[in-house]
Enzyme design. Structure first.
Site, mmCIF file in Angstrom:
data_model
loop_
_atom_site.group_PDB
_atom_site.id
_atom_site.type_symbol
_atom_site.label_atom_id
_atom_site.label_comp_id
_atom_site.label_asym_id
_atom_site.label_seq_id
_atom_site.Cartn_x
_atom_site.Cartn_y
_atom_site.Cartn_z
ATOM 1 N N GLY A 18 -6.191 -5.579 1.311
ATOM 2 C CA GLY A 18 -4.935 -5.295 1.884
ATOM 3 C C GLY A 18 -4.197 -6.583 2.132
ATOM 4 N N ARG B 135 0.987 -1.327 -0.015
ATOM 5 C CA ARG B 135 0.021 -0.031 0.083
ATOM 6 C C ARG B 135 0.732 1.079 -0.045
ATOM 7 N NH1 ARG B 135 -4.943 -1.891 3.827
ATOM 8 N NH2 ARG B 135 -6.409 -2.084 2.080
ATOM 9 N N LYS C 254 -13.183 -10.302 8.158
ATOM 10 C CA LYS C 254 -14.086 -9.316 8.387
ATOM 11 C C LYS C 254 -15.355 -9.693 7.826
ATOM 12 C CE LYS C 254 -10.695 -5.541 8.141
ATOM 13 N NZ LYS C 254 -10.234 -4.499 7.266
HETATM 14 N N1 LIG Z 1 -10.323 -19.240 8.969
HETATM 15 C C1 LIG Z 1 -9.903 -18.210 9.722
HETATM 16 N N2 LIG Z 1 -9.891 -17.876 10.746
HETATM 17 C C2 LIG Z 1 -9.520 -16.787 11.281
HETATM 18 N N3 LIG Z 1 -8.988 -15.744 10.601
HETATM 19 C C3 LIG Z 1 -8.791 -16.169 9.080
HETATM 20 C C4 LIG Z 1 -9.241 -17.349 8.479
HETATM 21 N N4 LIG Z 1 -9.212 -17.366 7.509
HETATM 22 C C5 LIG Z 1 -8.609 -16.248 7.106
HETATM 23 N N5 LIG Z 1 -8.342 -15.368 8.214
HETATM 24 C C6 LIG Z 1 -7.477 -14.325 8.326
HETATM 25 O O1 LIG Z 1 -8.205 -13.195 7.633
HETATM 26 C C7 LIG Z 1 -7.252 -12.140 7.584
HETATM 27 C C8 LIG Z 1 -7.550 -11.219 6.345
HETATM 28 O O2 LIG Z 1 -8.960 -10.920 6.284
HETATM 29 P P1 LIG Z 1 -9.575 -9.389 5.699
HETATM 30 O O3 LIG Z 1 -11.158 -9.656 5.735
HETATM 31 O O4 LIG Z 1 -9.168 -8.464 6.776
HETATM 32 O O5 LIG Z 1 -8.765 -9.540 4.190
HETATM 33 P P2 LIG Z 1 -8.719 -8.552 3.257
HETATM 34 O O6 LIG Z 1 -10.189 -7.775 2.822
HETATM 35 O O7 LIG Z 1 -7.889 -8.685 2.033
HETATM 36 O O8 LIG Z 1 -7.931 -7.067 3.824
HETATM 37 P P3 LIG Z 1 -8.308 -5.693 4.186
HETATM 38 O O9 LIG Z 1 -9.737 -5.473 4.843
HETATM 39 O O10 LIG Z 1 -7.153 -5.081 5.051
HETATM 40 O O11 LIG Z 1 -8.347 -4.722 2.789
HETATM 41 C C9 LIG Z 1 -6.097 -12.714 7.361
HETATM 42 O O12 LIG Z 1 -5.103 -11.948 8.402
HETATM 43 C C10 LIG Z 1 -6.110 -14.139 7.916
HETATM 44 O O13 LIG Z 1 -5.320 -14.565 8.806
HETATM 45 O O1 LIG Z 2 -7.591 -2.291 5.838
HETATM 46 C C1 LIG Z 2 -8.406 -1.693 5.069
HETATM 47 O O2 LIG Z 2 -9.389 -2.338 4.397
HETATM 48 C C2 LIG Z 2 -8.727 -0.352 4.843
HETATM 49 O O3 LIG Z 2 -7.164 0.378 5.304
HETATM 50 C C3 LIG Z 2 -9.664 0.347 5.757
HETATM 51 O O4 LIG Z 2 -9.467 0.118 7.035
HETATM 52 P P1 LIG Z 2 -10.728 -0.318 7.838
HETATM 53 O O5 LIG Z 2 -11.585 -1.397 7.542
HETATM 54 O O6 LIG Z 2 -10.111 -0.236 9.480
HETATM 55 O O7 LIG Z 2 -11.553 1.003 7.855
#
Ligand SMILES: Nc1ncnc2c1ncn2[C@@H]1O[C@H](COP(=O)(O)OP(=O)(O)OP(=O)(O)O)[C@@H](O)[C@H]1O
Ligand SMILES: O=C(O)[C@H](O)COP(=O)(O)O
Length: 399
Positions: free
Chosen positions: A356, A35, A200
């Site tokens: 991310g 990023r 998330k």
């Molecule tokens: N089965 C699971 N149980 C718990 N955590 C998990 C599992 N599978 C994946 N993860 C975790 O999910 C995290 C990433 O999820 P996230 O939803 O934040 O992804 P992203 O959308 O790519 O990232 P961001 O929201 O930062 O842009 C990783 O740190 C990973 O370890």
């Molecule tokens: O990691 C992300 O998806 C962005 O930086 C936004 O972060 P946030 O979900 O904490 O608002």
């Protein structure tokens, strides 16, 4: 001296740039700087045009007060390395340090303000509180460039309110991201497959609603899969679960069936009973998805599922992937994510990795970024765009 799109002459002016510098850290070590690298071109372009560039960004989700572990100081150092010029770091966001740092900038120099979420006004739901903080931020600059694509879905002071207070423009990163995502929503080549995972869960379930009318295949892994498995009547042990979303998942499964969309769920999962427990070595075990033991935590899709996911993706002409299939940061739980990434590199058509952590996973697992059509810096932001939701950080620029 030079111009920046939409702002006219920026030479000698203070330009506040909202970037998304929310990178994964291990202590103060940046484990993936994607990023930061993605944010460099806009900052460099403004600096080259002679602007006094004031960068504002967040890291993690601090609760409106300073917390050392969420300091952007290590990010300032890395940003400086990538820019090839020193980045002045302000130890607060709008206080004495910020004001002095900005006042000390010469034309073409760059400063980074401390984590904007150390201030309660940034994320406040109260318009007046957010506005008052945005006034302070805006007082540090003459113009605003919105370049933090990963946060454009947040109605927050440094993303939304500040744009109402200063002459503003969309940054190059945000324009590029929107252009690629538009191709996914307007006329995706078929078959169109979407892979969802990550942690998330409730942030992401909403997108399924919209995708059921657009995608041909939906593959679900990561933390969100357990709510689906439970919705199908299976026990999920100690895995991540959003009980209040069970009904929603049931409805999605029923709708997919009636509308001919294929939802692919894992048939096996990698579990552990000790994770995460300090230094204990992971004890991965593969179990059937409908036989997860009570004391086990699902941490990756299993090998059969990884192969099935790769097969399901093999003929797709458009793929959007958000969210790792497992806890890829730990090698024992990275295989599912690796298999999906590998499958995406073979797509003839458009492959987009959004998020991310997903982007970080691709890079830390050793894949060449060039093997993917586009790696988006936004997770939640790209999903909300695909959901067809209004992104406050974009609409405010159009007003
Ligand atoms: N089965 C699971 N149980 C718990 N955590 C998990 C599992 N599978 C994946 N993860 C975790 O999910 C995290 C990433 O999820 P996230 O939803 O934040 O992804 P992203 O959308 O790519 O990232 P961001 O929201 O930062 O842009 C990783 O740190 C990973 O370890
Ligand atoms: O990691 C992300 O998806 C962005 O930086 C936004 O972060 P946030 O979900 O904490 O608002």
């Amino acid at each position: 001296m030079g111009e920046y799109a939409g702002l006219g002459e920026v030479g000698g002016r203070r330009v506040l740039v909202r970037s998304d510098l929310n990178v994964p850290l291990d202590g103060s070590t940046i484990t993936d700087d994607g990023r930061i690298r993605a944010s460099v071109p806009t900052i460099a372009e403004l600096a080259a045009a002679g602007a006094r560039v004031v960068v504002t960004a967040h890291l993690g989700r601090p609760k409106g007060a300073p917390e050392e572990r969420y300091s952007l100081r290590p990010v300032a150092a890395r940003l400086g390395e990538l820019l090839g010029a020193e980045v002045a770091f302000a130890s607060d966001t709008v206080g004495d340090s910020a004001q002095q740092t900005v006042a000390g900038l010469a034309d073409g120099q760059v400063a980074l303000l401390e984590n904007v979420r150390f201030n309660a006004g940034e994320t406040s739901k109260d318009d007046a509180e957010r506005g008052a903080f945005a006034d302070q931020l805006a007082s540090l600059a003459d113009a605003f460039v919105s370049d933090g694509f990963g946060v454009v879905h947040r109605k927050q002071a440094s993303v939304y309110d500040v744009a109402q207070r200063l002459p503003h423009a969309m940054g190059g990163l945000v324009s590029t991201e929107i252009e690629v995502l538009r191709r996914l929503t307007e006329s995706p080549e078929r078959p169109y497959a979407v892979v969802l995972g990550g942690s998330k869960v409730s942030d992401k379930l909403g997108v399924i609603d919209n995708l059921l009318g657009k995608a041909d295949t939906l593959l679900i892994g990561g933390g969100m899969v357990f709510t689906f498995l439970k919705a199908q009547g299976h026990e999920v042990g100690k895995s991540l679960l959003e009980d209040d979303q069970l009904e929603v998942c049931r409805e999605y499964l029923a709708r997919a069936e009636s509308s001919g969309v294929s939802i692919v769920l894992p048939t096996d999962v990698v579990v552990d009973t000790t994770f995460p427990s300090g230094d204990a070595t992971p004890q991965p075990r593969v179990v059937a998805a409908d036989a997860i033991p009570d004391d086990a935590l699902g941490l990756d899709i299993g090998p059969d599922s990884a192969a099935a996911f790769a097969e399901a993706l093999s003929g797709a002409r458009t793929v959007f992937w958000n969210g790792p299939m497992g806890v890829f940061e730990v090698e024992e739980f990275a295989a599912g994510t690796r298999a999906v990434a590998q499958a995406l590199t073979g797509i003839e058509g458009l492959s987009v990795v959004g998020g991310g952590d997903s982007a970080a996973a691709v890079r830390t697992l050793g894949f060449d970024e060039a093997a993917f059509g586009h790696i988006s810096t936004g997770g939640g932001a790209s999903l909300e765009y695909l959901e067809g939701k209004e992104l406050p950080g974009i609409t405010v620029l159009e007003d």
